[in-house]
Enzyme design. Structure first.
Site, PDB file in Angstrom:
ATOM      1  N   LYS A   1       2.189  17.760   0.135  1.00  0.00           N
ATOM      2  CA  LYS A   1       1.187  17.395  -0.422  1.00  0.00           C
ATOM      3  C   LYS A   1       0.367  19.053  -0.569  1.00  0.00           C
ATOM      4  CE  LYS A   1       0.289  12.586   0.777  1.00  0.00           C
ATOM      5  NZ  LYS A   1       1.365  12.610   1.943  1.00  0.00           N
TER       6      LYS A   1
ATOM      7  N   ASP B   1      -3.593  24.130  -2.387  1.00  0.00           N
ATOM      8  CA  ASP B   1      -4.314  24.996  -2.233  1.00  0.00           C
ATOM      9  C   ASP B   1      -4.358  25.750  -3.543  1.00  0.00           C
ATOM     10  OD1 ASP B   1      -5.968  27.166  -1.214  1.00  0.00           O
ATOM     11  OD2 ASP B   1      -5.394  26.635   0.929  1.00  0.00           O
TER      12      ASP B   1
HETATM   13  N1  5IU Z   1       1.642   8.016   1.235  1.00  0.00           N
HETATM   14  C1  5IU Z   1       0.936   6.872   0.922  1.00  0.00           C
HETATM   15  N2  5IU Z   1      -0.147   6.783  -0.160  1.00  0.00           N
HETATM   16  C2  5IU Z   1      -0.355   7.795  -0.948  1.00  0.00           C
HETATM   17  C3  5IU Z   1       0.235   8.886  -0.702  1.00  0.00           C
HETATM   18  C4  5IU Z   1       1.390   9.120   0.354  1.00  0.00           C
HETATM   19  O1  5IU Z   1       1.015   5.851   1.625  1.00  0.00           O
HETATM   20  O2  5IU Z   1      -1.140   7.652  -1.652  1.00  0.00           O
HETATM   21  I1  5IU Z   1       0.052  10.438  -1.775  1.00  0.00           I
HETATM   22  C5  5IU Z   1       2.774   8.088   2.148  1.00  0.00           C
HETATM   23  C6  5IU Z   1       2.151   8.083   3.625  1.00  0.00           C
HETATM   24  C7  5IU Z   1       3.218   7.380   4.388  1.00  0.00           C
HETATM   25  C8  5IU Z   1       3.736   6.736   3.278  1.00  0.00           C
HETATM   26  O3  5IU Z   1       3.926   8.693   4.627  1.00  0.00           O
HETATM   27  O4  5IU Z   1       3.346   7.131   2.088  1.00  0.00           O
HETATM   28  C9  5IU Z   1       3.549   5.179   3.420  1.00  0.00           C
HETATM   29  O5  5IU Z   1       3.724   4.503   4.676  1.00  0.00           O
HETATM   30  P1  5IU Z   1       3.862   3.153   5.190  1.00  0.00           P
HETATM   31  O6  5IU Z   1       4.469   2.589   4.057  1.00  0.00           O
HETATM   32  O7  5IU Z   1       4.198   3.054   6.577  1.00  0.00           O
HETATM   33  O8  5IU Z   1       2.454   2.761   4.798  1.00  0.00           O
END
Ligand code: 5IU
Length: 477
Positions: free
Chosen positions: A312, A315
């Site tokens: 992500k 910057d």
């Molecule tokens: N993740 C999210 N939501 C977002 C974004 C990234 O959940 O909006 I941008 C990432 C965070 C984690 C994964 O690494 O996706 C989801 O994990 P879980 O299925 O354990 O919630």
């Protein structure tokens, strides 16, 4: 609230058609339409703006059609319907929204002008509907801003597939009159010669959309298979990913959010047959090292999946160059896919692309987030889609909650997926694979705890693979 706008005797559909004819908004003769079709009848409703009384009658009739519908605002499709929507808005004290034809530049210029909240329902106002494309485009812009569109109202329905196309997109079209209504009113009023009545009758019959014929493909876009989309991708990474998805029958990305490299590698080896890509957070590993990267790459070859580092980047361009290529993680040496927030503007994409030059790396833009109360909505999402569409050499898609772009080369990937809807204690919100893929039109599910938190991660991955792929097949059919 006034029942109608400054009109002594309310107009009827018949009196309005006669008025439109008298101001040359409806003409008979020999015309070549924009589509190249020869037509004996021509509508130029724009001339209404020179006849305020006619505009008032139009606004009153349109309002009469929709007064029992439930909506919070009105949005006129530019240009002719804009002043009509304004009259309706002012006389009934209903706020208006304006959809810009294009947002010029990033950030400051919004696509939707006006005040609204996510989930508000907006009624679209249009003068003429043929295939329904302009109404649909307006609806898509409003929906991308989080506004709901359930109905649209139009003066003239040309009966050329518009209502069917809009209905296929869950929008009900209300209309005041059709071409046939115009014909019967004007012929009864002696405004057309018998010969012209015959010509126009024939023209309408030949050009009318037949409900028993399928909505034409130009009207109802076909959902493409992964293989068909792969052949339309210019970026090697999206092509590779779509081919893997087709071959392995999976649209599942494993979010391997564990903190030890051995644990991550074991998890990936077990679930590898069920996934098209693994998503990592290199900065959460306690023991990240070159050997881990080497082993992860070996597993990606063994099981045929891509590696997505969920860094992500967020910057300015110059800083992300170093974050991407350097530091402890040297992400550009091993990731196939990376992602970026668009908070800094398009410069973040340019910086990352500079590093990716000559390497097979694709970038996802975070257009929407799964967490409660996040700010990636409305204009932010729309501008992000625009940045993606303008950078096809590097941007391969989005992190999002639903389909945002109709460009088949752009992939939609959705995190926040579990087999049941719900929320965790820190704001993460979950949707099901069925909701994400079938209903919201996304392409890929990203699952973390639903797999690595399960007692049997391999079985859980298999279940998500089946649920995600079945939802894709359901969308195709
Ligand atoms: N993740 C999210 N939501 C977002 C974004 C990234 O959940 O909006 I941008 C990432 C965070 C984690 C994964 O690494 O996706 C989801 O994990 P879980 O299925 O354990 O919630």
């Amino acid at each position: 609230m006034a029942a109608s706008i400054m009109s002594c005797s309310p107009a009827t559909t018949e009196s309005l058609i006669i008025q439109l004819h008298s101001i040359d908004a409806v003409k008979f003769g020999d015309f070549t339409l924009k589509s190249g079709i020869q037509s004996p009848v021509y509508f130029d409703l724009r001339v209404m703006i020179s006849h305020p009384k006619v505009m008032v009658d139009v606004a009153n009739l349109l309002w009469g059609k929709i007064s029992s519908c439930n909506f919070k605002s009105l949005c006129g499709v530019p240009y002719t319907a804009l002043p009509i929507a304004t009259l309706m808005s002012a006389s009934h004290d209903v706020p208006m929204l304006i959809r810009r034809k294009e947002a010029k530049g990033y950030g400051t210029k919004k696509l939707i002008e006006g005040t609204f909240s996510e989930g508000d329902v907006c009624m679209i106002v249009e003068d003429v509907v043929s295939s329904g494309s302009s109404v649909l485009e307006t609806a898509e812009s409003l929906q991308a801003a989080g506004i709901r569109v359930t109905d649209a109202v139009v003066l003239l329905n040309r009966e050329q597939g518009g209502p069917e196309k809009l209905a296929a997109n869950n929008i009900k079209l209300h209309s005041i009159f059709t071409m046939n209504d115009v014909l019967s009113v004007l012929s009864s009023a002696g405004k057309m010669s018998p010969e012209m009545v015959d010509r126009v009758t024939k023209y309408i019959a030949e050009n009318k959309f037949k409900p028993d014929q399928q909505v034409p493909s130009a009207v109802k876009p076909k959902v493409l298979t992964y293989a068909e989309r792969a052949s339309q991708c210019t970026h090697s990474v999206s092509r590779r990913l779509l081919k893997i998805m087709e071959q392995k029958k999976t649209n599942l990305v494993l979010s391997a959010d564990v903190t030890k490299s051995k644990e991550l590698l074991d998890l990936v080896d077990k679930t590898g047959p069920h996934i098209c890509m693994v998503k990592t957070h290199a900065d959460t590993l306690d023991d990240f090292c070159d050997d881990f990267v080497e082993k992860l790459k070996q597993l990606s070859n063994k099981h045929n999946f891509l590696i997505f580092e969920d860094r992500k980047f967020a910057d300015i361009g110059n800083t992300v160059v170093h974050q991407f290529s350097g530091g402890v993680h040297r992400i550009s040496d091993w990731a196939d896919v990376i992602n970026a927030h668009t908070v800094p503007g398009a410069g973040v994409v340019q910086g990352l692309q500079k590093v990716a030059q000559g390497k097979d790396i694709g970038c996802l833009l975070i257009a929407e987030m799964s967490s409660a109360g996040n700010l990636a909505t409305g204009d932010y999402t729309q501008v992000t889609v625009k940045i993606a569409e303008e950078n096809p050499d590097f941007v391969i898609g989005f992190i999002c909650l639903s389909k945002l772009s109709s460009n088949p080369a752009l992939l939609h990937m959705t995190p926040g997926v579990q087999l049941k809807e719900g929320q965790d204690a820190l704001g993460q919100r979950y949707l099901t694979p069925q909701e994400v893929i079938s209903n919201r039109g996304s392409d890929i599910i990203i699952v973390g705890r639903g797999i690595y938190g399960a007692s049997d991660p391999t079985e859980a991955a298999r279940q998500f693979q089946i649920a995600g792929y079945d939802a894709y097949l359901a969308r195709l059919s």
